[in-house]
Motif scaffolding. Structure first.
Motif: not given
Length: 274
Positions: A227-234
């Protein structure tokens, strides 16, 4: 994966003092609200004086006895008492994995057990699939006897059906194809439910706004192959202002296998802070 209405659970009567990992460990079989038997292990804190118990939720294809989870549990015992368990379809637990749906009931059973063992403060930490489950659990069990007092999700997806990386396309093959489920069962030791979700459960990013005011920590590696970092940021963006903390870990890969001793120590300190 098949989904019924979120039900309550009850404890099964099989708890013993049989040594599992050291002479103070305790193994139990718990029963979830939908009747699945879940293996669980309780291990007291090694040194610190605390009333907190940390319930640890493993990733897909993990189990209570996998080395990465044992290493995480040992590190967390420096800070708190630890309950670890195998999700349905994994390890010695019954049932079949629904890959994040009904597993909320497994976690709820483990949290209730920690409270019945006498711990007034119980917190949760989950890795990958377990990270999605601790988020959903924190939202769905607020105000019940299985609630969590703080939650940390490590390497968790923000949304379902993500196939944007080769690693996740492989996971989807294992979960959705009959041959893949055979590989999961005999190659990875994981029994997977072949039914589609109906209805689709609340997603992690939909759960996050419902968690506050429970303290929430999102941890993710910048080299996560799943999972790229757009997942935690979302996930953090979905929380009310200031209600979620993000640790973006430089050089870290995915889940409990990539969690180093220093990160686990920081997690233990965060989970046990007043």
């Amino acid at each position: 994966m098949s989904s019924e209405a979120e039900g309550r659970f009850h404890m099964v009567d099989v708890s013993s003092l049989t040594s599992v990992h050291d002479r103070d460990a305790r193994r139990a079989m718990l029963r979830t609200g939908d009747g699945v038997r879940i293996e669980a292990v309780y291990e007291p804190a090694l040194a610190s004086v605390t009333d907190t118990a940390v319930v640890v939720a493993h990733g897909f294809t993990g189990s209570v006895d996998r080395p990465a989870l044992r290493r995480a549990a040992l590190a967390l015992r420096e800070h708190a008492h630890v309950v670890s368990f195998s999700f349905r379809g994994h390890g010695g637990s019954g049932g079949r994995s629904t890959v994040g749906d009904r597993e909320v009931l497994d976690l709820a059973a483990a949290v209730r057990w920690a409270r019945e063992l006498g711990h007034p403060r119980v917190v949760t930490v989950g890795f990958s699939m377990g990270g999605s489950i601790v988020l959903r659990h924190a939202a769905l069990e607020r105000g019940t006897g299985a609630h969590t007092d703080a939650v940390a999700a490590v390497s968790a997806p923000a949304r379902w059906y993500y196939r944007g990386t080769p690693a996740m396309r492989r996971v989807h093959w294992v979960v959705t194809r009959p041959v893949g489920r055979l590989v999961g069962r005999y190659g990875l030791g994981t029994r997977i439910d072949g039914k589609d979700w109906d209805p689709v459960p609340l997603s992690p990013v939909e759960a996050v706004p419902l968690i506050a005011p429970t303290p929430l920590l999102i941890v993710h590696g910048d080299r996560d192959a799943y999972f790229p970092v757009d997942h935690p940021r979302s996930l953090v963006a979905a929380a009310p202002d200031g209600a979620a903390e993000l640790w973006l870990e430089r050089g870290m890969g995915h889940a409990e296998n990539a969690a180093g001793e220093e990160l686990l120590a920081r997690l233990g300190a965060w989970l046990t802070r007043p």
